[in-house]
Design a protein around this motif. Structure first.
Motif, PDB file in Angstrom:
ATOM      1  N   HIS A  57      -4.723  -1.876  -2.628  1.00 30.33           N
ATOM      2  CA  HIS A  57      -4.737  -0.579  -1.928  1.00 30.33           C
ATOM      3  C   HIS A  57      -4.442  -0.744  -0.227  1.00 30.33           C
ATOM      4  O   HIS A  57      -3.828   0.119   0.212  1.00 30.33           O
ATOM      5  CB  HIS A  57      -6.150   0.235  -2.110  1.00 30.33           C
ATOM      6  N   HIS A  60      -1.045  -2.682   0.557  1.00 30.65           N
ATOM      7  CA  HIS A  60       0.200  -1.962   0.263  1.00 30.65           C
ATOM      8  C   HIS A  60       1.289  -2.947  -0.373  1.00 30.65           C
ATOM      9  O   HIS A  60       2.553  -2.481  -0.143  1.00 30.65           O
ATOM     10  CB  HIS A  60       0.637  -0.911   1.456  1.00 30.65           C
ATOM     11  N   ARG A  61       1.194  -4.128  -0.532  1.00 32.47           N
ATOM     12  CA  ARG A  61       1.920  -4.943  -0.890  1.00 32.47           C
ATOM     13  C   ARG A  61       1.827  -5.601  -2.301  1.00 32.47           C
ATOM     14  O   ARG A  61       2.566  -5.336  -3.419  1.00 32.47           O
ATOM     15  CB  ARG A  61       2.204  -6.236  -0.045  1.00 32.47           C
TER      16      ARG A  61
END
Length: 81
Positions: A57, A60-61
């Motif tokens: 979360h 983001h990757r």
């Protein structure tokens, strides 16, 4: 694939019923050390998976680990049944 009901395999219900039966037998025999050991192991797995989901979360990757193969039901990013 995450929590997709169309991916659910029904043999999972049989396995969960079997696990519930084993736990109920151990509780009936008052062998709470075995029951608590199983629950601690299960909660440790959930803790690891929550940390993994938080990494995904906030980065983001990518998460630390993910499920890439087939599974009966994918509950969290790396937690499957």
């Amino acid at each position: 694939m995450l929590r997709d009901a169309s991916q659910f395999k029904w043999y999972t219900v049989t396995l969960l019923v079997l696990v519930m039966y084993v736990y109920s037998v151990e509780v009936e025999r008052r062998r709470f050390d075995i029951v608590f050991a199983g629950l601690v192991f299960w909660f440790a797995d959930w803790f690891n998976e929550i940390v993994n989901a938080l990494v995904l979360h906030f980065s983001h990757r990518a998460a630390l680990w993910t499920v890439t193969g087939s599974t009966s039901y994918l509950v969290l990013i790396g937690l499957c049944i």
